[in-house]
Design a protein around this motif. Structure first.
Motif, PDB file in Angstrom:
ATOM      1  N   GLN A 176       0.789  -1.237   0.000  1.00  0.00           N
ATOM      2  CA  GLN A 176       0.000   0.000   0.000  1.00  0.00           C
ATOM      3  C   GLN A 176       0.820   1.286   0.000  1.00  0.00           C
ATOM      4  O   GLN A 176       0.330   2.334  -0.361  1.00  0.00           O
ATOM      5  N   ILE A 177       2.078   1.206   0.434  1.00  0.00           N
ATOM      6  CA  ILE A 177       2.849   2.450   0.553  1.00  0.00           C
ATOM      7  C   ILE A 177       3.988   2.538  -0.450  1.00  0.00           C
ATOM      8  O   ILE A 177       4.282   3.586  -0.974  1.00  0.00           O
ATOM      9  N   THR A 178       4.640   1.418  -0.715  1.00  0.00           N
ATOM     10  CA  THR A 178       5.754   1.481  -1.655  1.00  0.00           C
ATOM     11  C   THR A 178       5.208   1.209  -3.065  1.00  0.00           C
ATOM     12  O   THR A 178       4.124   0.658  -3.219  1.00  0.00           O
ATOM     13  N   ASN A 179       5.979   1.597  -4.044  1.00  0.00           N
ATOM     14  CA  ASN A 179       5.473   1.403  -5.412  1.00  0.00           C
ATOM     15  C   ASN A 179       5.973   0.106  -6.035  1.00  0.00           C
ATOM     16  O   ASN A 179       5.683  -0.214  -7.157  1.00  0.00           O
ATOM     17  N   LYS A 180       6.791  -0.628  -5.282  1.00  0.00           N
ATOM     18  CA  LYS A 180       7.357  -1.849  -5.845  1.00  0.00           C
ATOM     19  C   LYS A 180       7.331  -2.935  -4.795  1.00  0.00           C
ATOM     20  O   LYS A 180       8.212  -3.029  -3.964  1.00  0.00           O
ATOM     21  N   ARG A 181       6.311  -3.746  -4.768  1.00  0.00           N
ATOM     22  CA  ARG A 181       6.302  -4.797  -3.754  1.00  0.00           C
ATOM     23  C   ARG A 181       7.180  -5.960  -4.209  1.00  0.00           C
ATOM     24  O   ARG A 181       6.946  -6.531  -5.252  1.00  0.00           O
ATOM     25  N   VAL A 182       8.191  -6.257  -3.400  1.00  0.00           N
ATOM     26  CA  VAL A 182       9.051  -7.376  -3.784  1.00  0.00           C
ATOM     27  C   VAL A 182       9.151  -8.398  -2.672  1.00  0.00           C
ATOM     28  O   VAL A 182       9.967  -9.286  -2.723  1.00  0.00           O
ATOM     29  N   HIS A 183       8.342  -8.257  -1.650  1.00  0.00           N
ATOM     30  CA  HIS A 183       8.372  -9.309  -0.638  1.00  0.00           C
ATOM     31  C   HIS A 183       6.977  -9.661  -0.180  1.00  0.00           C
ATOM     32  O   HIS A 183       6.027  -8.908  -0.380  1.00  0.00           O
TER      33      HIS A 183
END
Ligand code: SF4
Ligand code: FES
Length: 368
Positions: A176-183
């Protein structure tokens, strides 16, 4: 004509309050505040979809509503159960809740390492607090604790998977906050683990907020790691004008003297990130990890810390120095001259004060 806002009456631990429709029991209890509020390890009001994972917020519903006053047959997760008009809830007045919560804590600690003495979260760990309030002295678990292969999730964040309670808060931050979910959480049941899947570094401007939402020491700040116990540092509120879009620029600096050991978002009384102008006060990685000079911040003053918290130890809002009485009772002799040997010394004459000499005394000093 303005529409009348209908409110709902709910009673929690014999305290009745009117709340808006759709409010959960947990949030109604937060509106009352104090001990009535159940603990919450996975719910986070600023993260959509959070809650319902850890069961620490269990409460007893003694009456469902005015329309149907039957008690609910089982304890319910207060973070996920909405209030009904006339509902009667028991938290600290319930006989069943402490036992159930103790059971939940026992489960959470089943595989959790007892490494508080070396964990950077100690002193501000919600599981540690919960353990003190509801935990048992020993464990009934006789098997080896679960272990995981160590995984590096980037230059700023340290992951200790053995400490994770799988609350999902960090994955909601990433979503919801970062633009790149990688985890995210991979695998199921006993094997479930937070992972970047292919060990990619978590590189985005707001990944550091995962550290703030983690209720335990599973995600900690690599730049602060092992540097200090948090209760030895002094938290102050500070702000700066930050150019990163979405960063509120308002933070807590954790100082030792002039040195900034750590920067975190500001927390409210529930341990959640504070809101400013109706928006959660998330901070960017540049503020958190790369701005560690007091000169780059406007210091507003001491952070208000609950007096029950170990972090609050020795941090007074105002400091009044005790009155100096030695000089008064010693007929005007300054404390630093208490070891005055003038009267018994053959060489140290009355006009030479050893404590006033610059550097070590020398024979020349006594010839004056
Ligand atoms: S790492 Fe922390 S925030 Fe993420 S799921 Fe585990 S306990 Fe929750
Ligand atoms: S806080 Fe309600 S289930 Fe975790």
């Amino acid at each position: 004509m303005s529409e009348e806002i209908k409110t709902i009456k709910v009673t929690i631990d014999n305290i009745t309050i009117d709340v808006a429709p759709g409010t959960t029991i947990l949030n109604a209890a937060r509106q009352i505040g104090g001990d009535v509020t159940p603990p919450a390890m996975c719910y986070y009001s600023k993260l959509e979809g959070s809650g319902g994972k850890c069961r620490t917020c269990l409460v007893e519903v003694a009456a469902g509503s005015t329309a149907d006053p039957r008690p609910m047959p089982k304890l319910v997760a207060s973070c996920r159960t909405g209030v009904m008009d006339g509902m009667i809830v028991k938290n600290i007045t319930s006989e069943k809740v402490p036992e159930a919560r103790a059971g939940v804590v026992e489960f959470l600690l089943l595989n959790h390492p007892l490494d508080c003495p070396i964990c950077d979260q100690a002193g501000e760990c919600h599981l540690q607090d919960l353990g003190y309030d509801h935990g048992k002295e020993g464990t009934r678990y006789q098997f080896a604790r679960r272990t995981f292969k160590k995984e590096d999730i980037g230059p700023y964040i340290q992951l200790h998977m053995t400490r994770c309670i799988l609350c999902y808060r960090c994955t909601y931050v990433a979503d919801q906050i970062t633009n790149k979910r990688v985890h995210g959480i991979v695998d199921r049941g006993d094997h479930a683990a937070i992972s970047t899947y292919i060990s990619q570094a978590i590189e985005n401007d707001f990944s550091g907020n995962m550290i703030d939402v983690c209720p335990v020491g599973a995600l900690t700040d690599k730049t602060f790691r092992f540097k200090n116990r948090v209760w030895f540092t002094k938290p102050v509120d500070a702000n700066r004008s930050c150019n990163t879009p979405g960063c509120c620029g308002k933070a807590t600096l954790w100082l030792r003297g002039e040195e900034v050991f750590r920067v975190t978002a500001r927390k409210d009384e529930w341990g959640e990130v504070q809101s400013f102008e109706g928006k959660p006060g998330w901070i960017c990685n540049a503020c958190r990890f790369e701005t560690k000079e007091t000169s780059k911040w406007n210091i507003e003053g001491l952070t208000t810390i609950s007096r029950h918290s170990v972090i609050g130890a020795n941090k007074y809002n105002t400091l009044e120095m005790p009155k100096e009485t030695i000089k008064k009772v010693m007929s005007g002799v300054e404390p630093k001259l208490l070891m005055d040997i003038h009267s018994v010394s053959g060489v140290n004459t009355n006009d030479i004060h050893l404590s006033e000499l610059k550097g070590p005394a020398h024979s020349e000093d006594f010839k004056k």
